[in-house]
Structures are given as structure tokens and as C-alpha cells.
Write an enzyme that holds these catalytic residues in place. Structure first.
Site, PDB file in Angstrom:
ATOM      1  N   LYS A  14      28.568   6.220  -0.890  1.00 29.63           N
ATOM      2  CA  LYS A  14      27.579   7.128  -1.467  1.00 29.63           C
ATOM      3  C   LYS A  14      27.786   7.345  -2.961  1.00 29.63           C
ATOM      4  O   LYS A  14      26.839   7.577  -3.710  1.00 29.63           O
ATOM      5  CB  LYS A  14      27.611   8.482  -0.741  1.00 29.63           C
ATOM      6  CG  LYS A  14      27.112   8.421   0.701  1.00 29.63           C
ATOM      7  CD  LYS A  14      25.622   8.093   0.765  1.00 29.63           C
ATOM      8  CE  LYS A  14      25.080   8.182   2.186  1.00 29.63           C
ATOM      9  NZ  LYS A  14      23.688   7.687   2.269  1.00 29.63           N
ATOM     10  N   GLU A  70      20.367  16.433  -0.628  1.00 30.63           N
ATOM     11  CA  GLU A  70      20.420  16.698   0.802  1.00 30.63           C
ATOM     12  C   GLU A  70      21.618  15.932   1.350  1.00 30.63           C
ATOM     13  O   GLU A  70      22.063  14.955   0.745  1.00 30.63           O
ATOM     14  CB  GLU A  70      19.137  16.215   1.487  1.00 30.63           C
ATOM     15  CG  GLU A  70      19.117  14.727   1.873  1.00 30.63           C
ATOM     16  CD  GLU A  70      19.168  13.766   0.696  1.00 30.63           C
ATOM     17  OE1 GLU A  70      18.794  14.177  -0.413  1.00 30.63           O
ATOM     18  OE2 GLU A  70      19.607  12.611   0.879  1.00 30.63           O
ATOM     19  N   SER A 103      31.405   1.290   5.463  1.00 29.77           N
ATOM     20  CA  SER A 103      30.749   2.129   4.460  1.00 29.77           C
ATOM     21  C   SER A 103      31.475   3.424   4.154  1.00 29.77           C
ATOM     22  O   SER A 103      31.272   4.028   3.103  1.00 29.77           O
ATOM     23  CB  SER A 103      29.313   2.432   4.900  1.00 29.77           C
ATOM     24  OG  SER A 103      29.309   3.001   6.197  1.00 29.77           O
TER      25      SER A 103
END
Lengths: 400, 267
Positions: free
Chosen positions: A93, A115, A382
Site C-alpha cells: 500500500k 478509507e 502483498s
């Protein structure tokens, strides 16, 4: 594919998907964002600053790790893991938040909103906001606040305000609704850092471009380490940012299979899942047209997954396009299977994956044995599993 | 001439402004809505905006969000909203009804099927919050072909270019969102609204309704002096919410507020 892949079009359409479906008040700030994005993505100074941040702050390039023992155990293709879990803050991210925060700074915005589902994007946003001295508000569904309390605490330590969203299903989609409401109210000073490849144009393309470093590195590393391109790429898909980040630089390499793994929750046949590409139909939500889980009246239905990060009824519009064109295939993995993937990687390689990434691990356990030993799979690892310790312990009846 | 055009033309002739209430279809229960619509007409409203409940009302504040949730708990839907409008139309041939909601229920029905169903229900206008002109060409053409007015939103930050775009694509009226925010939010600034309406009016001949932030007779009066119509939603729905155990009391309080608004707007 003879022509080079070149999506989306100037209006943000991936075939019938994507686009710009928002209320009028958001059009001017989105146009402003799009103009800044077009300008700075071609600005060598901006790119150099971003690259430096990615190297020295995030810790890129992330390794491409050859999971030799696990490959031998599964007895088929050779498995490589793209180690996005080793990034600062523990997931892919941050690649995107570093880029968007630099854009926010260039645009003179003083306040950041985001969010978050699992909290990984919220943490990555709070992190860059702290570093740049920007006010930060993170919207998170109340259900997710409860199941990812460690990340809530991390965000608060970083100085962010975490707002627990009590409306609707109290998960990621409702957090997105609330962030959009904040943005429409505070458009003048606020930059909305969307965490996935969804939302109105230009977000799906912009977030992809910031995440595509995953695939660019993986391609180079695979060529250097294995001497050839991989045969298949496997990544979990919620909104789909880690998957598109890995897939995108390989789209024109026709020999490379692209496989996205959705969350089947209790099983797609039970209706309790988060697999719009496998079991949804096209619709419009959160600014774009894409595959969506909604009922016959067009009301969005509640989703289920053990992993908060995949618990979303829509999916990035580029995945919808890649599905329809057949360039990528989308499969699904249940909660129970994901837990097997979680344990397998942990015990075989000493790497604890995030529950989201564990879906990609679980599908690889099915796929690898069907492939030859000279074939190569790259899985996008990830994120790391630290945030999921409480969920895992609870699921397995262990008190921490 | 469409019912909306006729309504605004008639009001202009008499120097009055349109009072436009918004209620969510099926809130607090499906049988509440049609009698409420008739009672509002009796109280002097000119156009009715009927909200289609949606699971994810991104542009709405908490009051209308909860109205949507209450209506959805009764399985209200786009189809049932159209049925309510058709029922209302049986005994009222003159008051325009505008359906206001989000795009996904329309996508689920299919644009053409929706346009046909709206025509059958004798709907006068359709306002789709998350369908800006950039994406609206197909749906708008289908509605216009059936004599239904597509209503578009304008915001405080809309540019001249966008105002002209809405003027070209929209009909019936334009809905000016008087503040940056969600429905039911904050307080509108009359001076800002006046300045923006001046800019808008210079670029369109369509009537302009003003909404978001109209809370009471006083704000209705102030806004009606500026535009061609006053839209009031959250203030009405708050009455429903305050009287969930007594719907007839909710109805009385809504009528009382609308009557007060009508009275000051006409004085």
C-alpha cells in the site's frame, strides 16, 4: 495481442468499465487532480523525488524470493514470492501513498483523507502524512476497527484521526462512502488518497501507475534470477491494487498467465463471499462501472471474507476489462483454504503472510502441482501477517 | 410542454417560486408515501422529488442515509418507487414528480427498461446524483425521447463551461446544490448563493431550484428570493425520524413546515 495495451482512454474508460460517476461537487477537484497527475507523472523532478522515497523510505526494490522448499514440496512449478511484505509499513500500500502524498504536496493540499479495510492502506497513509506534516483522517468500518485493532492503534500513534463508520455494513465500502462525503465537504484543502484501483477516473489508472513498480521490478528480477519470464502471476484481488501492480507491466507478454484470486468467504455458492468478478455482474459504485455484488434491484449486498482487505463488493474496473477480454483469469479461494495457505507458507518458508495474500498462496497450492518443474510462478506476497495475529488466534480458539 | 415546464411557466406568470419537497419513497413505511404526497400538494408544493432508496447514498448526509435504510428494510426499490409515483398520478394529473437517486438501480434495470417504466409511471423528471453529463448521454437521450426531463446538479464550484453543458443536456430545471457538502449539512450562505445564481442565470434559461441547507421558513424565504425554486429534504425527513412511532404526527409536522414555507415565500 498485436497492438500495445493502452488503457484507459482519456475519459478513464476500460471498454465499458471505469469512467467518472460522481456528484457534481466532486467534478472540479477530480479534474484538478487529473491535471496534476498528468503533469507530474511526466515531470522528471517529481519522478526522481518519488523514486528516492521508494528507495530510501520504503526500502525498494523488494526482493524476489525463490521459495525453494515450498516449490519442492508442491512438486510442480518453481515459486517466487515478490516480497511486498518487506516494505516499510508491511504491505504494497505504501507504494501508492508515497506517490499520492507527493502529489497532494505539489497541489498545496494540507489535509489528507483515506478509507481503509484491513488498515494497511490507512497505516500507509497515516505514515506519509506524518512524514509530510499533513493532517490525516482515516475512515474505517466499525466492523473492521474491531477486527484490525492493532492497525487502528498504529494509525493513532502516527497522529491520524480514525473515524469508525457505523453506516451500512460497517466495512470497507461504507468507509469509502464516508470518505467521499468528507471530500465533498472539504474539497478546497483536502486530498483523498484512495487505496485501491477503484473510484472515479483518474484513480484506477493513477493507483495502478504508482503500484506498477511491483511488476517492473519483478520482471527484471525474474529475468536476472531465473533467466526468463515467469509463466504465471498470482495475486489476491479485493479492489485489486497489488494484482494490477504486478500484472500491468506483463500485459503485453502474452506467454505470462495473469491470475487474480478473489475471496470466496464461506464459498461462492453460499452467497457469503467477496468475489464480484467470479459471481457478480456489471454495475456502478464509488465512481466507476465495474463488476459488482448487488441484488436484482441494484442494491449493493454485503460481502464476507476472513480478510478485511478483500471484503469489498466491487473491484477495480481494469480487472473487469481484463476478465472480459480474457487476458487475465479470476478464481476464488475460501476462508478455510486461505488459512491453509497461511499456514503452509509460514511453516514451509518461515514467512507469515497477510490473510489477503494467503488467498494467493492457497491458489498457488492448487496451481503449482499442475505445472511443469521448469515453469515459474510469481506470487505477490502483498503484505505481512502481523496485523492478523488476533484474527488467527480467535479463529483457532487461542487466547493471546 | 412538459409538466415541469408548464409548472414553472405558470409560477413565473404569477411571480411565485416553486416549493419542492424531497421525501424518500417508502420511509418510514411504503403506505406512508402516497398520502404524504397528496397532503404536500394540498399544502402548496409545486414539484415533488421522490427519493429512490439506495444502499450506498454517497452524496447524502446521515438523515437521508437513515431514510434509505428504513425504506430498504421494507424492501423498497426503484420499481416500487415507480409504482408509488404511478399510484399518486391516478388522482393527481398536474403536479410533476421527479425521481431522485443513484445510478446502480437504474443500471440493474437497464437504461431502456427504466426509461419505459418511468414513462409508464408518468414520471416527469429523473435526477441521478452520480451520473454527471460526462457519462449521461445514453440515459438522457432515452429519457428525452419519452418526454421525461433529465435534471442535472450544479455546485458552488461548477465552472461556466459546466453550467453551459448542463443547460444543453438538462431540461425541466437545474438543481443548484447551495453548499459544498452532503444533504442536510451546515448553513447556506445567502450572499454566496446569490452570486453563484447570477453566474448560472446568465448562462441558462432553465429554472433553477436551490437545495441543500434549507432548514426552515426563514431559509426557504431567503433562497426563494434568489432562485426559481426551493428544495427541502432533510428538514422534512427529520420530522419522520422524530416520530417513527407516530407517522400521522410526522405527516402533520411536515405539512406544518411546508405551509409555513409556502406562506413566507408568497408574502
Amino acid at each position: 495481442m498485436t497492438e500495445k495495451y493502452n488503457m484507459p482512454d482519456v475519459r478513464g474508460h476500460f471498454g465499458p468499465y471505469g469512467g467518472l460517476f460522481v456528484a457534481e461537487t466532486l467534478i472540479p477537484p477530480i479534474q484538478e487532480l487529473n491535471a496534476a497527475y498528468q503533469q507530474y507523472m511526466n515531470d522528471p523532478e517529481f519522478i526522481a523525488e518519488m523514486d528516492a522515497d521508494l528507495q530510501y523510505y520504503v526500502g525498494r526494490p523488494s526482493p524476489l524470493y525463490y521459495a525453494e522448499r515450498w516449490s519442492r514440496e508442491l512438486g510442480g512449478a518453481q515459486i517466487y514470492l515478490k516480497r511486498e511484505d518487506l516494505n516499510h509499513t508491511g504491505s504494497h500500500k505504501i507504494n501508492n501513498t508515497v506517490g499520492q502524498a507527493l502529489l497532494a504536496k505539489r497541489m498545496g493540499k494540507t489535509r489528507i483523507i483515506a478509507e481503509t479495510g484491513a488498515g494497511q492502506h490507512g497505516v500507509a497513509t497515516a505514515t506519509v502524512a506524518a512524514r509530510l506534516g499533513l493532517e490525516c483522517v482515516v475512515y474505517m468500518g466499525a466492523v473492521d476497527v474491531a477486527r484490525q485493532s492493532l492497525n487502528v492503534y498504529r494509525m493513532k500513534l502516527l497522529g491520524a484521526t480514525v473515524v469508525a463508520v457505523e453506516s451500512g455494513s460497517k466495512t470497507l465500502k461504507d468507509a469509502l462512502n464516508e470518505a467521499l462525503r468528507d471530500w465533498v465537504t472539504n474539497v478546497d484543502n483536502t486530498f483523498y488518497i484512495i487505496g485501491t484501483v477503484a473510484g472515479p477516473h483518474p484513480y484506477p489508472a493513477m493507483v495502478r501507475d504508482f503500484q506498477a513498480i511491483i511488476g517492473r521490478e519483478a520482471k527484471q528480477q525474474c529475468l536476472a534470477q531465473a533467466g526468463r519470464l515467469p509463466d504465471a502471476l498470482v495475486a489476491c484481488v479485493g479492489g485489486g491494487s497489488n494484482a494490477i501492480g504486478l500484472f500491468y507491466p506483463f500485459i503485453d507478454d502474452e506467454s505470462v498467465k495473469l491470475i487474480g484470486v478473489e475471496a470466496a468467504g464461506d464459498g461462492v455458492e453460499t452467497g457469503r463471499h467477496s468475489a464480484p468478478l467470479c459471481a457478480g455482474k456489471p454495475g456502478v459504485l464509488h465512481g466507476n462501472r465495474t463488476y459488482l455484488m448487488s441484488d436484482e434491484d441494484g442494491e449493493v449486498i454485503e460481502t464476507h471474507s476472513i480478510s478485511a482487505g478483500l471484503d469489498y463488493p466491487g473491484v477495480g474496473p481494469e480487472h473487469a476489462w481484463l476478465k472480459d477480454t480474457g487476458r487475465a483469469q479470476y478464481v476464488n479461494i475460501t476462508d478455510t483454504e486461505a488459512l491453509e495457505g497461511f499456514h503452509a507458507l509460514t511453516r514451509m518458508e518461515g514467512i507469515i503472510p497477510a490473510l489477503e495474500s494467503a488467498h494467493a498462496m492457497a491458489y498457488t497450492m492448487k496451481l503449482a502441482p499442475t505445472m511443469r518443474k521448469d515453469e515459474i510462478i510469481i506470487i505477490n506476497l502483498s503484505g505481512r501477517g502481523d496485523k492478523d495475529m488476533q484474527t488467527m488466534a480467535k479463529r483457532e480458539g487461542i487466547e493471546l | 410542454m412538459s409538466r415541469l415546464a408548464a409548472t414553472f411557466a405558470e409560477l413565473e406568470k404569477t411571480g411565485r417560486k416553486a416549493l419542492i419537497p424531497f421525501i424518500t419513497a417508502g420511509d418510514p413505511s411504503p403506505d406512508f408515501t402516497v398520502p404524504m404526497m397528496h397532503a404536500m400538494v394540498d399544502a402548496g408544493v409545486n414539484v415533488i422529488e421522490l427519493g429512490v432508496p439506495f444502499s450506498d447514498p454517497m452524496a447524502d448526509g446521515p438523515v437521508i442515509q437513515r431514510a434509505s435504510e428504513r425504506a430498504l428494510a421494507h424492501k423498497m426499490s426503484l420499481r416500487k418507487t415507480l409504482a408509488i409515483a404511478a399510484e399518486f398520478r391516478k388522482t393527481n394529473q398536474t403536479t410533476p414528480v421527479v425521481i431522485m437517486g443513484y445510478l446502480n438501480p437504474i443500471e440493474a434495470m437497464g437504461y431502456e427498461a427504466f426509461a419505459d417504466a418511468a414513462k409508464t409511471a408518468d414520471i416527469d423528471g429523473v435526477l441521478t446524483v452520480d451520473l454527471p453529463p460526462e457519462e449521461a448521454a445514453e440515459c438522457t437521450a432515452l429519457l428525452k425521447a419519452r418526454g421525461i426531463d433529465p435534471i442535472f446538479l450544479l455546485a458552488p464550484n461548477s465552472t461556466d463551461e459546466r453550467i453551459e453543458k448542463m443547460d444543453a443536456l438538462g431540461s425541466g430545471y437545474l438543481y443548484y446544490v447551495s453548499l459544498k457538502g452532503v444533504t442536510g449539512a451546515g448553513h447556506l450562505n445567502t450572499a454566496d448563493v446569490e452570486q453563484k445564481l447570477h453566474q448560472i442565470k446568465a448562462r441558462t434559461n432553465l429554472p433553477v431550484g436551490v437545495g441543500f441547507g434549507v432548514k426552515d421558513a426563514e431559509t426557504a424565504k431567503a433562497v426563494s428570493a434568489l432562485g426559481d425554486g426551493v428544495v427541502v429534504g432533510s428538514a422534512l425527513i427529520s420530522k419522520i425520524e422524530a416520530n417513527l412511532d407516530n407517522p400521522s404526527q410526522a405527516k402533520n409536522e411536515i405539512i406544518e413546515l411546508l405551509t409555513a414555507m409556502r406562506s413566507v415565500m408568497d408574502s
